[in-house]
Design a protein around this motif. Structure first.
Motif, short mmCIF file in Angstrom:
data_model
loop_
_atom_site.label_atom_id
_atom_site.label_comp_id
_atom_site.label_asym_id
_atom_site.label_seq_id
_atom_site.Cartn_x
_atom_site.Cartn_y
_atom_site.Cartn_z
N UNK A 1 -6.41 6.27 9.17
CA UNK A 1 -6.00 7.50 8.49
C UNK A 1 -4.84 7.22 7.53
N UNK A 2 -3.87 6.42 7.97
CA UNK A 2 -2.74 6.05 7.12
C UNK A 2 -3.22 5.25 5.91
N UNK A 3 -4.14 4.33 6.14
CA UNK A 3 -4.71 3.52 5.05
C UNK A 3 -5.41 4.41 4.03
N UNK A 4 -6.21 5.36 4.52
CA UNK A 4 -6.94 6.26 3.61
C UNK A 4 -5.98 7.06 2.73
N UNK A 5 -4.89 7.50 3.33
CA UNK A 5 -3.94 8.36 2.60
C UNK A 5 -2.97 7.59 1.72
N UNK A 6 -2.52 6.42 2.20
CA UNK A 6 -1.38 5.77 1.55
C UNK A 6 -1.64 4.42 0.91
N UNK A 7 -2.72 3.74 1.26
CA UNK A 7 -2.89 2.36 0.80
C UNK A 7 -3.70 2.27 -0.48
#
Length: 195
Positions: free
Chosen positions: A102-108
């Motif tokens: 989820x963090x990767x989808x939003x921030x990476x």
């Protein structure tokens, strides 16, 4: 388009080398499940308390931390004890994998998220992946690597390999098979052919 790749394979197959290639050549974000799985053994966590409550204080070393050697001795002798430990570790690992995805989808900025674990199917992490790669390496090569890098005896290496998923299982269940019997250059060529 963003893609989640699951990487699995037995000990000594060279999963780490595949990860390095994906990180360096394809800017992949990497999630190593085995490292995250160790978090359940940290003192002060709910999982730590559950493990000690179940197995008893005999699994603690002199500094009050869980002795992996003692715990391994218990779970390798008793399948039900291994199942109990897995009932704590596996949900934790897949939960943390979901968080990181989820963090990767939003921030990476990275187009690739690579989730690596020898227990990809057992933990259910395969369900999070768009594609699963199985790293296959000749058993003799794996034994040699383990003897060189970990100092294991040949007997110990073969015993560990025998207890892991078979090459046939990987060929039947993975979307792509990465043969890793040759040089790193050959491995890079194989990986590049998947993109």
């Amino acid at each position: 388009m963003k893609k989640i790749i699951g990487i699995t394979g037995g000990v000594g197959s060279g999963k780490s080398t595949v990860l390095s290639i994906l990180k360096e050549d394809y800017s992949a974000d990497i999630f190593i499940a085995d490292e995250v799985g160790h978090e359940v053994f940290h003192p002060g966590t709910d999982s730590f308390d559950r493990i000690v409550s179940h197995f008893g204080f005999s699994v603690l070393d002199s500094s009050g931390e869980i002795s992996h050697e003692v715990l391994s001795g218990i779970i390798f002798q008793e399948e039900s004890e291994k199942a109990f430990l897995n009932s704590i570790v596996h949900p934790y690992v897949i939960g943390r994998a979901r968080e990181e995805i989820e963090l990767w989808r939003r921030n990476s900025e990275s187009p690739l998220f690579v989730l690596e674990t020898a227990l990809l199917f057992e933990t259910g992490c395969d369900s999070l992946c768009d594609e699963v790669w199985g790293v296959l390496t000749d058993a003799g090569v794996r034994v040699r690597r383990l003897m060189e890098t970990r100092g294991y005896s040949e007997e110990k290496c073969r015993s560990i390999i025998a207890g892991q998923m078979s090459d046939q299982f990987l060929m039947d269940h993975c979307d792509r098979v990465v043969r890793n019997d040759g040089s790193e250059e050959e491995l890079k060529r194989i990986v590049s052919s998947f993109f």
